[in-house]
Design an enzyme around this catalytic site. Structure first.
Site, short mmCIF file in Angstrom:
data_model
loop_
_atom_site.label_atom_id
_atom_site.label_comp_id
_atom_site.label_asym_id
_atom_site.label_seq_id
_atom_site.Cartn_x
_atom_site.Cartn_y
_atom_site.Cartn_z
N SER A 135 0.86 -1.17 0.00
CA SER A 135 0.00 0.00 0.00
C SER A 135 0.90 1.23 0.00
CB SER A 135 -0.89 -0.02 1.25
OG SER A 135 -1.59 1.19 1.36
N LYS A 161 -1.01 -1.11 -4.53
CA LYS A 161 -2.18 -0.28 -4.20
C LYS A 161 -1.68 1.12 -3.94
CE LYS A 161 -4.48 0.08 -0.02
NZ LYS A 161 -5.17 -0.53 1.11
N LYS A 163 -2.82 5.09 -2.70
CA LYS A 163 -3.82 5.97 -2.12
C LYS A 163 -4.15 7.03 -3.17
CE LYS A 163 -3.72 4.28 2.17
NZ LYS A 163 -4.89 3.72 2.86
N ASP A 188 -7.04 3.17 -3.30
CA ASP A 188 -7.76 3.34 -2.03
C ASP A 188 -8.03 4.83 -1.80
OD1 ASP A 188 -8.78 3.27 0.51
OD2 ASP A 188 -7.03 2.35 1.46
N GLU A 213 -11.04 0.96 -3.43
CA GLU A 213 -11.33 0.72 -2.01
C GLU A 213 -11.94 1.97 -1.39
OE1 GLU A 213 -7.82 -0.91 -0.23
OE2 GLU A 213 -8.46 -0.37 1.78
N ASP A 238 -13.78 -0.97 3.28
CA ASP A 238 -12.81 -1.09 4.36
C ASP A 238 -13.43 -0.42 5.60
OD1 ASP A 238 -10.68 -0.87 6.12
OD2 ASP A 238 -9.28 0.01 4.70
N LYS A 262 -9.79 -6.18 8.60
CA LYS A 262 -8.76 -5.79 9.59
C LYS A 262 -9.29 -6.20 10.95
CE LYS A 262 -7.16 -1.79 6.96
NZ LYS A 262 -7.29 -0.34 6.73
N GLY A 290 -3.98 -3.67 6.77
CA GLY A 290 -3.23 -3.37 8.00
C GLY A 290 -3.40 -1.93 8.41
MG MG Z 1 -8.19 1.12 3.08
#
Ligand code: MG
Length: 369
Positions: A135, A161, A163, A188, A213, A238, A262, A290
């Site tokens: 991520s 992934k 952001k 995400d 996401e 999420d 999570k 995570g």
């Molecule tokens: Mg997320």
């Protein structure tokens, strides 16, 4: 198994680099390490709430208060035959999922050690190795991000992934696709868009993402369901999912095709395991995310990610991605590129680095019967 003592420590560990997302930036991991002492041994759990209440309502400060004032007293002195009963003990406290999960995970670790088995064999256990993606946060420049993507692919991560946020979405994904071609890629948004952004979000369909996401707000399942009707890209939820009930509602509404699991966000390993079963029964893709945890939380996530309902690579990097020195020995490493071996030792399968824990402890409480 009788809970005879509980220690709570608030830790501060510097990150190797600042972690930036649409909800804020972190230069260090602040967390709560719970140690539960039982008549059969002890176990470790991590409360993964961030320093500020920007990702969920919880923060380290609220978790510290709730764990010390309500949860530790509820747990201390109890006799239990199964860690699944911890959620009942904590049920009087509403919300505060990450606070609950920190202590519950410690009970699970202690319980696995008492039973003479690994935590993974109790909460997951189907896989010997877990696949891992990375991520990547928001970066100041596109060049800096592309360098990170290159390094991650070079290290063997099986999925990238990134952001995203308004102004750092189309251009970022476009640059990654044109530089790296047909890699496994997802995005995400951490809830930063609104349904009114639909025309803009539809442009993301052109990038062949594995998923987007949490595009919309954490408390807006209905708009996610509306959005899903107009997007080809699978929606992954999420922040919206805090319980099996939330998961069932999201599935019934058609709000997602994938869930990020999570254990902290859903209040513990017991609920996370149930949620995985719900995903499997409904054909919903699942993977473990995570909270930039230390090795203690990271290993609990790896144990969960060994569950056979996990269908996609998780955000489970080696310790060195986040910390120069982790609080566990050995640290989490790749067993081969893009894969992490599920520990087979007792409980989490690790030893705590007492020197590092002492060094980064800023607050400590201890309760005994
Ligand atoms: Mg997320």
């Amino acid at each position: 198994m009788r809970v005879e003592a509980i220690e709570l420590r608030q830790l501060r560990l510097p990150f190797t680099e600042a972690m930036r997302a649409s909800y804020g930036s972190h230069s260090e991991k602040v967390c709560i390490l719970a140690t539960v002492y039982t008549d059969g041994g002890h176990g470790y759990g991590e409360c993964s709430a961030f320093a500020d209440p920007f990702y969920t309502e919880e923060s380290v400060d609220t978790a510290w208060l709730v764990m010390n004032r309500y949860l530790a007293p509820a747990l201390l002195g109890t006799n239990m035959s199964d860690p699944a009963s911890v959620s009942t003990l904590f049920s009087q406290v509403r919300g505060h999922y990450m606070a609950k999960a920190g202590l519950e995970a410690a009970v699970w670790d202690a319980y696995a050690k008492t039973r003479g088995c690994s935590l993974a064999s109790l909460v997951g256990g189907a896989k010997k190795e877990v696949e891992t993606g990375i991520s990547l946060g928001l970066y100041e420049t596109q060049e800096a991000l592309l360098q990170r993507v290159f390094a991650a692919l070079d290290a063997g991560y099986v999925r990238i992934k990134v952001k995203i946020a308004p102004g750092q979405d189309i251009s970022v994904l476009s640059a990654i696709r044109s530089t790296f071609g047909d890699i496994s890629l997802s995005a995400d948004a951490n809830g930063v868009y609104k349904l009114a952004d639909l025309p803009h979000l539809r442009e993301l369909d052109t990038f062949g993402l594995q998923m987007i996401e949490q595009p919309l707000a954490f408390d807006d399942l209905l708009d996610h369901a509306r959005l899903a009707q107009h997007l080809d890209t699978p929606i992954c939820l999420d922040e919206s999912i805090r319980s099996v009930k939330d998961g069932e509602t999201a599935i019934a509404l058609g709000a997602c095709r994938v869930m990020c699991i999570k254990y902290g966000r859903v209040g513990g390993l017991t609920e996370a395991r149930s949620l995985l079963k719900t995903c499997a029964q409904n054909g919903i893709g699942a993977w473990c995310g995570g909270m930039y945890e230390t090795g203690v939380g990271r290993l609990a996530t790896i144990a969960l990610a060994s569950h056979d309902a996990i269908t996609l690579p998780g955000d489970i990097s080696p310790s060195s991605r986040y910390f120069d020195e982790d609080i566990i020995d050995p640290p989490v490493t790749f067993s081969r590129p893009g894969r992490i071996a599920v520990p087979e030792g007792l409980g989490l399968g690790t030893t705590l680095r007492v020197d590092v824990v002492e060094q980064c402890t800023v607050l400590r409480t201890y309760y005994a019967v």
